[in-house]
Design a protein around this motif. Structure first.
Motif, mmCIF file in Angstrom:
data_model
loop_
_atom_site.group_PDB
_atom_site.id
_atom_site.type_symbol
_atom_site.label_atom_id
_atom_site.label_comp_id
_atom_site.label_asym_id
_atom_site.label_seq_id
_atom_site.Cartn_x
_atom_site.Cartn_y
_atom_site.Cartn_z
ATOM 1 N N GLY A 172 0.782 -1.229 0.000
ATOM 2 C CA GLY A 172 0.000 0.000 0.000
ATOM 3 C C GLY A 172 0.812 1.274 0.000
ATOM 4 O O GLY A 172 0.251 2.364 -0.050
ATOM 5 N N CYS A 173 2.126 1.161 0.073
ATOM 6 C CA CYS A 173 2.980 2.354 0.074
ATOM 7 C C CYS A 173 3.105 2.920 -1.338
ATOM 8 O O CYS A 173 3.141 2.159 -2.317
ATOM 9 N N PRO A 174 3.231 4.245 -1.460
ATOM 10 C CA PRO A 174 3.520 4.814 -2.773
ATOM 11 C C PRO A 174 4.932 4.420 -3.214
ATOM 12 O O PRO A 174 5.878 4.521 -2.431
ATOM 13 N N VAL A 175 5.046 3.962 -4.450
ATOM 14 C CA VAL A 175 6.336 3.629 -5.050
ATOM 15 C C VAL A 175 6.575 4.660 -6.142
ATOM 16 O O VAL A 175 5.875 4.680 -7.157
ATOM 17 N N VAL A 176 7.529 5.545 -5.929
ATOM 18 C CA VAL A 176 7.817 6.644 -6.852
ATOM 19 C C VAL A 176 8.465 6.087 -8.116
ATOM 20 O O VAL A 176 9.456 5.351 -8.047
ATOM 21 N N MET A 177 7.910 6.440 -9.263
ATOM 22 C CA MET A 177 8.339 5.878 -10.538
ATOM 23 C C MET A 177 9.219 6.821 -11.355
ATOM 24 O O MET A 177 9.565 6.509 -12.487
ATOM 25 N N GLU A 178 9.569 7.958 -10.797
ATOM 26 C CA GLU A 178 10.403 8.930 -11.502
ATOM 27 C C GLU A 178 11.646 9.208 -10.654
ATOM 28 O O GLU A 178 11.531 9.419 -9.440
ATOM 29 N N HIS A 179 12.817 9.161 -11.275
ATOM 30 C CA HIS A 179 14.097 9.465 -10.619
ATOM 31 C C HIS A 179 14.478 8.478 -9.520
ATOM 32 O O HIS A 179 15.271 8.792 -8.651
ATOM 33 N N THR A 180 13.905 7.279 -9.558
ATOM 34 C CA THR A 180 14.298 6.234 -8.612
ATOM 35 C C THR A 180 14.843 5.040 -9.389
ATOM 36 O O THR A 180 14.474 4.819 -10.551
ATOM 37 N N LEU A 181 15.728 4.286 -8.747
ATOM 38 C CA LEU A 181 16.351 3.143 -9.408
ATOM 39 C C LEU A 181 15.615 1.838 -9.124
ATOM 40 O O LEU A 181 15.500 0.977 -9.986
ATOM 41 N N SER A 182 15.153 1.685 -7.896
ATOM 42 C CA SER A 182 14.475 0.469 -7.485
ATOM 43 C C SER A 182 13.588 0.798 -6.288
ATOM 44 O O SER A 182 13.547 1.939 -5.834
ATOM 45 N N TYR A 183 12.896 -0.219 -5.808
ATOM 46 C CA TYR A 183 12.084 -0.023 -4.606
ATOM 47 C C TYR A 183 12.095 -1.299 -3.780
ATOM 48 O O TYR A 183 12.261 -2.409 -4.303
ATOM 49 N N MET A 184 11.934 -1.133 -2.498
ATOM 50 C CA MET A 184 11.765 -2.229 -1.558
ATOM 51 C C MET A 184 10.597 -1.847 -0.659
ATOM 52 O O MET A 184 10.607 -0.764 -0.081
ATOM 53 N N GLU A 185 9.597 -2.726 -0.581
ATOM 54 C CA GLU A 185 8.491 -2.507 0.358
ATOM 55 C C GLU A 185 8.722 -3.409 1.556
ATOM 56 O O GLU A 185 8.996 -4.605 1.403
ATOM 57 N N VAL A 186 8.603 -2.817 2.741
ATOM 58 C CA VAL A 186 9.050 -3.482 3.955
ATOM 59 C C VAL A 186 7.962 -3.456 5.024
ATOM 60 O O VAL A 186 7.306 -2.438 5.232
ATOM 61 N N GLU A 187 7.811 -4.581 5.699
ATOM 62 C CA GLU A 187 6.923 -4.691 6.850
ATOM 63 C C GLU A 187 7.794 -4.634 8.109
ATOM 64 O O GLU A 187 8.698 -5.461 8.285
ATOM 65 N N VAL A 188 7.529 -3.663 8.958
ATOM 66 C CA VAL A 188 8.352 -3.441 10.148
ATOM 67 C C VAL A 188 8.159 -4.580 11.148
ATOM 68 O O VAL A 188 7.034 -4.965 11.464
ATOM 69 N N CYS A 189 9.272 -5.110 11.643
ATOM 70 C CA CYS A 189 9.223 -6.161 12.661
ATOM 71 C C CYS A 189 9.893 -5.726 13.961
ATOM 72 O O CYS A 189 9.709 -6.367 14.995
ATOM 73 N N GLN A 190 10.649 -4.617 13.908
ATOM 74 C CA GLN A 190 11.339 -4.155 15.115
ATOM 75 C C GLN A 190 11.631 -2.661 14.984
ATOM 76 O O GLN A 190 11.885 -2.151 13.891
ATOM 77 N N THR A 191 11.564 -1.955 16.113
ATOM 78 C CA THR A 191 11.970 -0.552 16.151
ATOM 79 C C THR A 191 13.004 -0.380 17.249
ATOM 80 O O THR A 191 12.956 -1.064 18.272
ATOM 81 N N VAL A 192 13.932 0.528 17.008
ATOM 82 C CA VAL A 192 14.965 0.843 17.991
ATOM 83 C C VAL A 192 14.986 2.357 18.163
ATOM 84 O O VAL A 192 15.179 3.097 17.182
ATOM 85 N N ASP A 193 14.766 2.816 19.381
ATOM 86 C CA ASP A 193 14.809 4.243 19.695
ATOM 87 C C ASP A 193 16.276 4.652 19.791
ATOM 88 O O ASP A 193 17.024 4.128 20.620
ATOM 89 N N VAL A 194 16.688 5.593 18.937
ATOM 90 C CA VAL A 194 18.070 6.062 18.962
ATOM 91 C C VAL A 194 18.139 7.572 19.231
ATOM 92 O O VAL A 194 18.979 8.280 18.693
ATOM 93 N N GLY A 195 17.251 8.046 20.076
ATOM 94 C CA GLY A 195 17.249 9.463 20.447
ATOM 95 C C GLY A 195 16.331 10.264 19.553
ATOM 96 O O GLY A 195 15.119 10.142 19.626
ATOM 97 N N THR A 196 16.909 11.085 18.678
ATOM 98 C CA THR A 196 16.109 11.933 17.796
ATOM 99 C C THR A 196 15.445 11.140 16.673
ATOM 100 O O THR A 196 14.525 11.635 16.026
ATOM 101 N N HIS A 197 15.914 9.938 16.434
ATOM 102 C CA HIS A 197 15.431 9.107 15.337
ATOM 103 C C HIS A 197 14.970 7.744 15.850
ATOM 104 O O HIS A 197 15.309 7.342 16.960
#
Length: 170
Positions: A105-130
């Motif tokens: 369901g994610c938008p896959v940009v078809m202009e000025h991109t080389l490839s795409y990977m659609e990913v389902e998140v399985c883990q998050t890591v809090d690294v402060g600001t990000h």
């Protein structure tokens, strides 16, 4: 060691420039990031680092999916600006950008991109600001088979791109 010395040292780490997109129901957004990497080959997993203040971060947290697309080297600065210099909170980044809706369901940009990977998140890591989002690649493909990836160094040295104030809130 001074912060200036640390930052100068970090400048030699190579990065690419990527569009990362996500969805929240019918809403979609995307942003420029420079931290996308493969974590494992089997199963195919990758990670991205996204600023917590961004709209895309909120969408990934909620939907648990994202798409990542490396930009091609000759991407024009105005196109980069669509995803890197404006917030999706007040601007529709996809109004004039060709895209397809991907497997997750994610938008896959078809202009000025080389490839795409659609990913389902399985883990998050809090690294402060990000947050580091780690996930399993569910779909991938090639958009432009013979391009060269845009690096952060090329963006700064050749395109002469600057990161505007507030860009982390995109």
């Amino acid at each position: 060691m001074a912060v200036k010395d640390i930052n100068e040292g970090l400048n030699y780490i190579t990065y690419g420039l990527y569009i990362v997109t996500s969805v929240d129901g019918e809403k979609k957004n995307g942003m420029i990031v420079n931290t996308v990497f493969q974590v494992t080959a089997e199963p195919a997993r990758m990670a991205i680092s996204v600023n917590k203040q961004s709209l895309t971060h909120e969408m990934i947290l909620k939907s648990r999916v994202f798409a990542a697309m490396p930009l091609e080297q000759n991407t024009p600065l105005p196109f980069i600006g669509t995803f890197g210099f404006r917030t999706g909170r007040t601007f529709d980044k996809f109004a004039k950008v060709p895209y397809k809706t991907g497997f997750l369901g994610c938008p896959v940009v078809m202009e000025h991109t080389l490839s795409y990977m659609e990913v389902e998140v399985c883990q998050t890591v809090d690294v402060g600001t990000h947050t580091l989002f780690i996930g399993t690649v569910k779909d991938a493909g090639v958009v432009q088979p013979h391009g060269t990836a845009l690096t952060y160094a090329y963006y700064h040295d050749v395109i002469k791109g600057k990161t505007p104030a507030g860009a982390t809130h995109i």
